[in-house]
Design a protein around this motif. Structure first.
Motif, PDB file in Angstrom:
ATOM      1  N   SER A 226      24.714  78.703 -17.396  1.00 15.25           N
ATOM      2  CA  SER A 226      25.812  79.179 -18.231  1.00 15.25           C
ATOM      3  C   SER A 226      25.643  78.744 -19.676  1.00 15.25           C
ATOM      4  N   ALA A 227      25.082  77.536 -19.876  1.00  9.51           N
ATOM      5  CA  ALA A 227      24.845  77.063 -21.238  1.00  9.51           C
ATOM      6  C   ALA A 227      23.815  77.941 -21.949  1.00  9.51           C
ATOM      7  N   GLU A 270      34.814  70.528 -16.078  1.00 10.52           N
ATOM      8  CA  GLU A 270      35.526  70.139 -17.297  1.00 10.52           C
ATOM      9  C   GLU A 270      35.049  70.915 -18.520  1.00 10.52           C
ATOM     10  N   ALA A 271      33.771  71.323 -18.520  1.00 10.68           N
ATOM     11  CA  ALA A 271      33.237  72.077 -19.655  1.00 10.68           C
ATOM     12  C   ALA A 271      33.571  73.563 -19.580  1.00 10.68           C
ATOM     13  N   GLY A 272      34.186  73.984 -18.491  1.00 13.76           N
ATOM     14  CA  GLY A 272      34.576  75.378 -18.367  1.00 13.76           C
ATOM     15  C   GLY A 272      33.510  76.277 -17.787  1.00 13.76           C
ATOM     16  N   HIS A 273      32.397  75.714 -17.349  1.00 16.78           N
ATOM     17  CA  HIS A 273      31.362  76.537 -16.726  1.00 16.78           C
ATOM     18  C   HIS A 273      31.777  76.980 -15.330  1.00 16.78           C
ATOM     19  N   ALA A 274      32.702  76.250 -14.726  1.00 18.93           N
ATOM     20  CA  ALA A 274      33.194  76.573 -13.390  1.00 18.93           C
ATOM     21  C   ALA A 274      34.704  76.387 -13.355  1.00 18.93           C
ATOM     22  N   THR A 275      35.366  77.259 -12.642  1.00 15.85           N
ATOM     23  CA  THR A 275      36.808  77.171 -12.454  1.00 15.85           C
ATOM     24  C   THR A 275      37.092  76.885 -10.988  1.00 15.85           C
ATOM     25  N   ALA A 276      37.796  75.799 -10.707  1.00 18.03           N
ATOM     26  CA  ALA A 276      38.086  75.427  -9.329  1.00 18.03           C
ATOM     27  C   ALA A 276      39.249  76.253  -8.791  1.00 18.03           C
ATOM     28  N   VAL A 277      39.033  76.820  -7.610  1.00 15.73           N
ATOM     29  CA  VAL A 277      40.077  77.552  -6.891  1.00 15.73           C
ATOM     30  C   VAL A 277      40.315  76.786  -5.600  1.00 15.73           C
ATOM     31  N   THR A 278      41.441  76.090  -5.506  1.00 16.71           N
ATOM     32  CA  THR A 278      41.660  75.154  -4.394  1.00 16.71           C
ATOM     33  C   THR A 278      42.519  75.763  -3.286  1.00 16.71           C
TER      34      THR A 278
END
Length: 456
Positions: A226-227, A270-278
């Protein structure tokens, strides 16, 4: 051609299924005991599974991934033991240890042979009469489809679980639409070193399912992608919630690289590369109107616009070719009933799996053993050293040395926050909610990036 014999016929071999680290070690221990082994490997090369992650560096050093009996067998060949303090990749392990070991076994190993069934000669699983006096029949097919029946005095199944990943469903089953979308679902952590994988995932919206170390690995790798290509984004889909132990022991972990993996995964979120869906338990996979995928949860939530799915929810043993044997398996873990309480992830925490042997691996069917990762069924954590101890004990029992079979000859090194041990995992299962203290995974490295195929 097969001939009549009994399980006590010393001319019959012990058939070992699988030429991975534990299967080859089993053959070495059998030879050391004067017992003829015959290793049957479905792949074209020894260590076929290990070669599938050849780019991955184990966190366990060479001193913890070679077997003593195997080293004795290798010594006359001029084999030079690698530096015990260095860390091999899967490719190193296969080429510098498994391949030479396979060559040392010579005609005791057959490649390209798949086991399709195991039974007693003339006895299905129902028949009692003279059962234990009959040899085992091992049915195999070769790469050309040719069929053969082999006789064996005993069988050690060390075929692992790599070939049978768990599906998307939280109920353990494929969800509707999963098979139809198979071309866009991977059940392995992609090797983003390859141009094919980078082309597949770069710039895409990717759903990663799982909360164990393999999921951490994927998060870390996709964060790097992603970076480089900001169009790449991950939806990290967890069946449980986020907690203080979600990312493991971090800097407090006695294995720094293991702790670092959790920190990398945390940083990716935390860097926004992944969004947690719990709290999301997948119930269906559907095609969106634009041809992308949508995941529906049991609670009605819908994750739309997904290009690729990486399902890392564990592995399970393939027992289909053992149905005519009388196996004593735990109804939950599909592990031997005596072993299951030691490894149950619902109650187990790191440091509580003790070295074990033939006693814990015995089944109602005499002289049949599941060894290595296969013996752990659906439990997530397995140590290479533990597997070597298993087959040492089994070989001793088959040789009639019951004192040696019952003796524990392995002292596991202390590692990690929870006192676990250096390990090799083929894969990991999603850790149950409220599971043990060991969220911190055992780590490997891919091109300097911390990663892992398993937890501690």
């Amino acid at each position: 051609m097969t001939t009549s014999a009994t399980t006590h016929d010393p001319n019959l071999p012990v058939v070992v299924i699988g030429a991975g680290p534990v299967g080859l070690a089993a053959a070495a221990h059998l030879l050391e005991r004067g017992i003829e082994p015959l290793v049957l490997e479905a792949g074209a090369r020894p260590g076929a599974t290990v070669r599938e992650w050849a780019h991955v560096r184990l966190f366990s050093p060479w001193s913890e991934v070679t077997d003593p009996a195997a080293e004795k067998l290798l010594a006359p060949t001029g084999w030079v033991r690698p530096d015990g303090a260095s860390y091999p990749t899967g490719g190193d392990w296969a080429e510098r240890y498994l391949q030479p070991l396979a060559e040392a076994l010579g005609d005791h190993l057959r490649l390209g042979v798949r086991v399709t069934g195991v039974s007693r000669a003339g006895r299905d699983r129902v028949v009692d009469a003279d059962r234990e006096q009959q040899p085992f029949t091992v049915h195999v097919t070769d790469a050309d489809g040719g069929e053969e029946r082999l006789l064996a005095r005993a069988v050690i199944d060390a075929s692992g679980t790599w070939a049978t990943p768990s599906p998307l469903g939280a109920d353990g089953l494929h969800v509707p639409g999963e098979r139809a979308a198979a071309a866009r679902i991977s059940y392995r952590v992609p090797d983003l070193r390859t141009a094919e994988a980078r082309e597949r995932y770069a710039g895409k919206r990717i759903a990663v399912l799982g909360s164990g170390a393999s999921a951490f690995t994927a998060l870390a790798q996709f964060a790097q992608l992603s970076a480089e290509d900001p169009g790449t984004h991950v939806l990290w889909v967890l069946r449980r919630g986020l907690g203080s132990d979600t990312f493991g022991g971090g800097e407090a972990d006695q294995l720094p690289e293991r702790g670092a993996l959790g920190l990398r995964a945390k940083a990716a979120v935390e860097a926004g590369h992944a969004t947690a869906v719990t709290g999301f338990r997948t119930s269906a996979v559907q095609q969106d109107g634009d041809g992308r995928l949508a995941l529906t949860g049991e609670d009605g939530r819908r994750l739309e616009g997904v290009d690729e799915v990486v399902a890392l929810t564990g592995f399970r043993p393939d027992l289909s070719f053992l149905t005519e044997l009388r196996l004593g398996l735990d109804e939950r873990l599909q592990a031997p009933v005596e072993l299951a309480p030691l490894i149950d992830p619902n109650v187990h925490s790191c440091g509580t799996v003790y070295p074990h042997g033939v006693k814990e691996l015995t089944h109602p069917e005499q002289d049949v053993y599941l060894a290595g990762m296969k013996s752990y069924g659906r439990a997530p954590t397995f140590l290479a050293l533990t597997g070597y101890e298993q087959v040492r004990s089994i070989a001793a029992a088959l040789a009639g040395d019951h004192e040696a079979a019952s003796r524990v000859e392995l002292t596991l090194p202390e590692t990690g926050v929870c006192g676990g041990a250096g390990l090799f995992d083929e894969e990991e299962t999603e850790e149950p909610e409220g599971g043990g203290c060991c969220a911190a995974p055992a780590t490997l490295q891919i091109d300097g990036t911390t990663t892992s195929p398993g937890k501690c």
